[in-house]
Design a protein around this motif. Sequence first.
Motif, PDB file in Angstrom:
ATOM      1  N   ASN A   1      -6.404  24.317  15.215  1.00 27.62           N
ATOM      2  CA  ASN A   1      -6.980  24.676  13.940  1.00 27.62           C
ATOM      3  C   ASN A   1      -6.369  23.863  12.806  1.00 27.62           C
ATOM      4  N   ASP A   2      -5.047  23.779  12.866  1.00 27.74           N
ATOM      5  CA  ASP A   2      -4.331  22.987  11.864  1.00 27.74           C
ATOM      6  C   ASP A   2      -4.839  21.558  11.867  1.00 27.74           C
ATOM      7  N   ALA A   3      -5.012  21.042  13.097  1.00 27.60           N
ATOM      8  CA  ALA A   3      -5.473  19.664  13.223  1.00 27.60           C
ATOM      9  C   ALA A   3      -6.847  19.502  12.584  1.00 27.60           C
ATOM     10  N   ALA A   4      -7.736  20.495  12.831  1.00 24.90           N
ATOM     11  CA  ALA A   4      -9.083  20.432  12.280  1.00 24.90           C
ATOM     12  C   ALA A   4      -9.032  20.424  10.756  1.00 24.90           C
ATOM     13  N   LEU A   5      -8.124  21.248  10.234  1.00 21.77           N
ATOM     14  CA  LEU A   5      -7.990  21.336   8.783  1.00 21.77           C
ATOM     15  C   LEU A   5      -7.588  19.982   8.202  1.00 21.77           C
ATOM     16  N   LYS A   6      -6.615  19.399   8.899  1.00 18.94           N
ATOM     17  CA  LYS A   6      -6.130  18.099   8.449  1.00 18.94           C
ATOM     18  C   LYS A   6      -7.244  17.068   8.471  1.00 18.94           C
ATOM     19  N   LYS A   7      -7.971  17.112   9.587  1.00 13.95           N
ATOM     20  CA  LYS A   7      -9.054  16.158   9.783  1.00 13.95           C
ATOM     21  C   LYS A   7     -10.069  16.288   8.645  1.00 13.95           C
ATOM     22  N   ALA A   8     -10.410  17.530   8.327  1.00 13.98           N
ATOM     23  CA  ALA A   8     -11.385  17.796   7.275  1.00 13.98           C
ATOM     24  C   ALA A   8     -10.894  17.251   5.951  1.00 13.98           C
ATOM     25  N   LYS A   9      -9.621  17.452   5.695  1.00 10.05           N
ATOM     26  CA  LYS A   9      -9.052  16.970   4.437  1.00 10.05           C
ATOM     27  C   LYS A   9      -9.148  15.460   4.340  1.00 10.05           C
ATOM     28  N   ILE A  10      -8.768  14.818   5.462  1.00 10.40           N
ATOM     29  CA  ILE A  10      -8.805  13.357   5.471  1.00 10.40           C
ATOM     30  C   ILE A  10     -10.229  12.857   5.251  1.00 10.40           C
ATOM     31  N   GLU A  11     -11.138  13.521   5.938  1.00 11.58           N
ATOM     32  CA  GLU A  11     -12.551  13.167   5.824  1.00 11.58           C
ATOM     33  C   GLU A  11     -13.007  13.230   4.369  1.00 11.58           C
ATOM     34  N   LEU A  12     -12.615  14.308   3.736  1.00 10.13           N
ATOM     35  CA  LEU A  12     -12.994  14.519   2.342  1.00 10.13           C
ATOM     36  C   LEU A  12     -12.451  13.396   1.465  1.00 10.13           C
ATOM     37  N   ALA A  13     -11.183  13.060   1.697  1.00 10.69           N
ATOM     38  CA  ALA A  13     -10.547  12.011   0.890  1.00 10.69           C
ATOM     39  C   ALA A  13     -11.268  10.688   1.076  1.00 10.69           C
ATOM     40  N   ILE A  14     -11.634  10.409   2.327  1.00  7.33           N
ATOM     41  CA  ILE A  14     -12.330   9.142   2.611  1.00  7.33           C
ATOM     42  C   ILE A  14     -13.659   9.109   1.869  1.00  7.33           C
ATOM     43  N   LYS A  15     -14.378  10.206   1.960  1.00  7.07           N
ATOM     44  CA  LYS A  15     -15.692  10.276   1.323  1.00  7.07           C
ATOM     45  C   LYS A  15     -15.550  10.066  -0.190  1.00  7.07           C
ATOM     46  N   ARG A  16     -14.513  10.685  -0.731  1.00  3.75           N
ATOM     47  CA  ARG A  16     -14.327  10.595  -2.172  1.00  3.75           C
ATOM     48  C   ARG A  16     -14.075   9.157  -2.607  1.00  3.75           C
ATOM     49  N   THR A  17     -13.205   8.469  -1.901  1.00  2.00           N
ATOM     50  CA  THR A  17     -12.914   7.076  -2.268  1.00  2.00           C
ATOM     51  C   THR A  17     -14.130   6.198  -2.080  1.00  2.00           C
ATOM     52  N   GLU A  18     -14.886   6.487  -1.023  1.00  2.00           N
ATOM     53  CA  GLU A  18     -16.091   5.674  -0.788  1.00  2.00           C
ATOM     54  C   GLU A  18     -17.038   5.798  -1.981  1.00  2.00           C
ATOM     55  N   LEU A  19     -17.199   7.030  -2.401  1.00  2.00           N
ATOM     56  CA  LEU A  19     -18.097   7.282  -3.520  1.00  2.00           C
ATOM     57  C   LEU A  19     -17.604   6.543  -4.767  1.00  2.00           C
ATOM     58  N   LYS A  20     -16.316   6.632  -5.025  1.00  2.00           N
ATOM     59  CA  LYS A  20     -15.746   5.989  -6.206  1.00  2.00           C
ATOM     60  C   LYS A  20     -15.963   4.490  -6.174  1.00  2.00           C
ATOM     61  N   LYS A  21     -15.709   3.969  -4.992  1.00  2.00           N
ATOM     62  CA  LYS A  21     -15.882   2.526  -4.813  1.00  2.00           C
ATOM     63  C   LYS A  21     -17.298   2.116  -5.141  1.00  2.00           C
ATOM     64  N   ALA A  22     -18.208   2.880  -4.575  1.00  2.00           N
ATOM     65  CA  ALA A  22     -19.623   2.584  -4.779  1.00  2.00           C
ATOM     66  C   ALA A  22     -19.973   2.667  -6.263  1.00  2.00           C
ATOM     67  N   GLU A  23     -19.451   3.704  -6.943  1.00  2.00           N
ATOM     68  CA  GLU A  23     -19.724   3.874  -8.377  1.00  2.00           C
ATOM     69  C   GLU A  23     -19.227   2.660  -9.161  1.00  2.00           C
ATOM     70  N   LYS A  24     -18.029   2.262  -8.823  1.00  2.69           N
ATOM     71  CA  LYS A  24     -17.433   1.118  -9.525  1.00  2.69           C
ATOM     72  C   LYS A  24     -18.248  -0.139  -9.280  1.00  2.69           C
ATOM     73  N   ALA A  25     -18.612  -0.317  -8.025  1.00  2.91           N
ATOM     74  CA  ALA A  25     -19.330  -1.544  -7.655  1.00  2.91           C
ATOM     75  C   ALA A  25     -20.747  -1.552  -8.245  1.00  2.91           C
ATOM     76  N   GLY A  26     -21.116  -0.434  -8.828  1.00  7.37           N
ATOM     77  CA  GLY A  26     -22.455  -0.359  -9.433  1.00  7.37           C
ATOM     78  C   GLY A  26     -23.566  -0.325  -8.382  1.00  7.37           C
ATOM     79  N   ALA A  27     -23.361   0.509  -7.350  1.00  7.88           N
ATOM     80  CA  ALA A  27     -24.384   0.631  -6.290  1.00  7.88           C
ATOM     81  C   ALA A  27     -25.626   1.364  -6.838  1.00  7.88           C
ATOM     82  N   ASP A  28     -26.715   1.196  -6.123  1.00  5.69           N
ATOM     83  CA  ASP A  28     -27.945   1.831  -6.650  1.00  5.69           C
ATOM     84  C   ASP A  28     -27.936   3.341  -6.406  1.00  5.69           C
ATOM     85  N   ASP A  29     -28.725   4.006  -7.120  1.00  5.56           N
ATOM     86  CA  ASP A  29     -28.715   5.478  -7.136  1.00  5.56           C
ATOM     87  C   ASP A  29     -28.908   6.106  -5.760  1.00  5.56           C
ATOM     88  N   ALA A  30     -29.772   5.493  -4.972  1.00  2.90           N
ATOM     89  CA  ALA A  30     -30.061   6.062  -3.641  1.00  2.90           C
ATOM     90  C   ALA A  30     -28.773   6.143  -2.807  1.00  2.90           C
TER      91      ALA A  30
END
Lengths: 343, 694
Positions: free
Chosen positions: B575-604
Amino acid sequence: MALPRITSPHATGSTRTRQVMQLVLVATLPGLLALTWLYGFGTLLNLLWMSAAALGFEAAVLQLRQRPVGFFLGDGSALVTAVLLALALPPYAPWWLTLTACGFAILFGKHVYGGLGQNPFNPAMVGYVVVLISFPLEMTAWPAPHAVGLVEGLQQILGIAALPDGWSQATALDVRKANRSLTMDELWAQNPAFGYLGGRGSEWVNLAFLAGGLFMLRRRLFGWHAPAGMLGALFLMSLLFWNGSDSDSNGSPLFHLLSGATMLGAFFIVTDPVSGATSNQGRLIFGIGVGILVYVIRAWGGYPDAVAFAVLLMNLAAPTIDYFSRPRTYGHRKAERGFKVGD
Amino acid sequence: MSDVKLWDFHGGIHPPEHKALSNRTPIQPAPLPARLILPLGQHIGAPAQPIVAVGERVLKGQTIAAASGRVSVPLHAPTSGTVSFIGPQPYPHVSGMLAPAIVIDSDGLDAWAPLAPCADYRGLAPEVLLEKIRQAGISGLGGAGFPTAVKLAARPQGKIHTLIINGAECEPYITADDRLMRERAAELVAGIEILAWLIQPEQVLIGIEDNKPEAIAALQAALGERPFGLRVLPTKYPSGGEKQLVELLTGQQVPSGGLPTDVGMLCQNVGTCVAIHDAVLQGRPLVSRIVTLTGEALARPMNVEALLGTPIGELLAFAGLDEARMDRLIMGGPMMGFTLPSLEAPLIKTGNCLLAPTRSELPPPPPPLPCIRCGACADACPASLLPQQLHFFALGQEHEQLRAHNLFDCIECGACAYVCPSSLPLVQYYRAAKAEIRELEQKQHKAEHSRRRFELRQERLRKAEEQKEAERQARAEQAARAKALQTESAALPDRTAPLAAQPSLAAGLLEQQKKLRIEASMAQIALKKAEKQLAAHATPELEAQVAELRAAVEAAKKALEAVTAAAPPAVPASNDAALKKAKIELAIKRTELKKAEKAGADDAELTCLREALASAERALHAAEEASDKPAPQLIRTDKRPVDEKLRTLKTELAFARADLRKLERDEAADPPALESARTRLAEAERKLAEHQSE
């Protein structure tokens, strides 16, 4: 340019051990001449034979001990030992007796302890005492003055033919020791062993050794302390215990000074630096000890003469004397004495 | 002279004097050398400190190195010239070592620095007079080289009642003092007067050996009616030794380990007295000395007055050295001098004689024979020691006995070795033994020091331990008290017990699971290997083996599944491992989004990413709920998005400000540029304010 590096002092004096030994040999000449004049060639024959034997022994031992033979033979100490022994032993002692004395002197008197400078006992006296105890008959056979010729003497020494009876006579010290009936005056008047002041013959020998001793003293080969101590003590003892001239007399001071081996001992034996005491004060004590012991043994001991025993006994005491006779060092309030080491 | 009492000292020797070799001609000035080497340590004590630099021009008599510390003397330029080098140079020492020195290239003018003569020293305070002597660089010229001013000043033991002037010169060959007394008697007497005025002794005694009749006559004439006692000593080595001279003249002995001042006496060498005269009355510092050049390897043995620092080779050449005949080179006399390994070393303040003997003149001693205890050494020893006993103890390294026989009272005069008929190198034995004992003493001292330190440390540790023990006891008492309180409230229910069993059960299951998983994977690997082999060369045996392995893998998998099913679904670890995994996943998604925003990706694309982030957040929440861990206390901060424009404005403002500052600091900046920078800053400030107020 690299010059040699040598630490000071750079100048050295000219006195050498070898020269000291040579001078000692020269100083024995008067005594040797007196002995030869009185008793014939016996002493001279002994001297030659024993010198050869001593050098032979010395060389053999040095070889055995793997020491440079020529270098140490050159110091002359073996020769001096042989000559002193020859002067002390009876002139016509058999060849094997003198050889034994010589061997013991060189081997057991000196080299057993490590050679020159290491021996606690006077080597000549070690050799003398060994034969004195082992061969009392031969050792008491002193010839009468002017009694033995060269050829008979040689035959006696080699054991080819014995000398005719009457060639030897008791010495004055023997006579005094054995005397029970005659007064001293009668002995002086009648006994052939007695001369003018001491033993007949031995008084001249003693005077000759005294002359040789004074020569060495003059050449500063040794200090006056040891001989003066011995002669002074002997004189005082014989004066103190001089009980007149009855049949139980101990003999006069002059009689003791000029009989037996007194002068030979005083100038040639107690002055041996190796086995004696170190400091001048120590040497005086050493000499006094020898003088007292000589008199004690002569007067009350079992032997007529006692120089050899007295010297050996004092040799034993020499290291102790050294500890108690240290001089006061410059800048010190008093001398360090005794066995105490340090503070 | 003859009616005064003289004492004698024990022992002594009469070696050949060889003084006539060099004392027949007057003192010659030595030629001016082109280059002088001036070692900084020409005396006993701390070496002087250079105060000149390489390349500096110096005048004769100018101080080139200052005294460092109390027991030290300054050094002066012996001639005018240029300092060409400061550093290691040859030094007159038996080892041939180098020592720090100042090298002066002479300019040939020999021009003096201005001097400050003082005709009436009686008007000076004693301290001033002493300082004059000290600043003139005078150290004992007899041989030891102790700073003279220190010797004159050091008097804590009481008044000096006897001033002794040493003109004995007992060493063979040396005649420097002899010639000095003959030729400079007036200066010598004036120097003695200065000393007498300075220390005010009750008597002044001058000791000269009777082998110097001319010197005695000259001195007598110069003394006139002065109340100084001239004592003619019988010639005997070592009457010039300080301790022996004291005994000869006064009958008193210097206590062992002490100095003449301990018995109210002070000794000064005649050469030192003349140097004091020069320093005080003429203001001339010590820049030269009289040195005897002698030995049969010299064509013209003589005494010269030579500048300090003159290379020895030049002095000997001046005296006509025949190097081929010279067997060794000795600085000092034949009894106590030391050999020099080369001719390069310079003359220093303590050098009274250079002896260049031929081999036949001072032949090397014959090989030593055993000691026969003749006692000649004891008779010759001026310290009343027993040299032969010392020699035996030195051979046996019996240090206690050496001490008991006063080895350290030996002055190493060499009289014992001189008289020894066995040619034993006695002095060498004593030197070695002394060094051995000193070294041992140092070691012992060190060991003692270490022992004390160790003991102190043990004591410290013991104390610390005791304190700890006391604290421990105090704590134990406290704990006991607390326990007593607890037992009073023992009625409380114990809630921890039933919970304890569960984890152990879960742990056992986990353990089994792990084991089975390993088994399964191993079976899988074996199967793969076999399959590979089968692919390579198909044999019926292999086929059978592969089938077998497949079955085994299946079995293992089944077993694993069974166990996994048996284990409680909410295993905390996974369970602990799953929690960790979820957290990491979230962090990755967040940075990806930020990167895309900065790079000026299209809305879609951005919407797609935002959805992914939202789903990751949900997954995390689910995991958090599944976990038995408490959910993190999230504090939502109202973080405004970064305003890009504000950032640029702020940057611009900072740049403008920095530029202006730079210009302001630069004094050479031109006003128009400064002005423009100021306006730029004002503009930037205004823009920022406008933006913020929007």
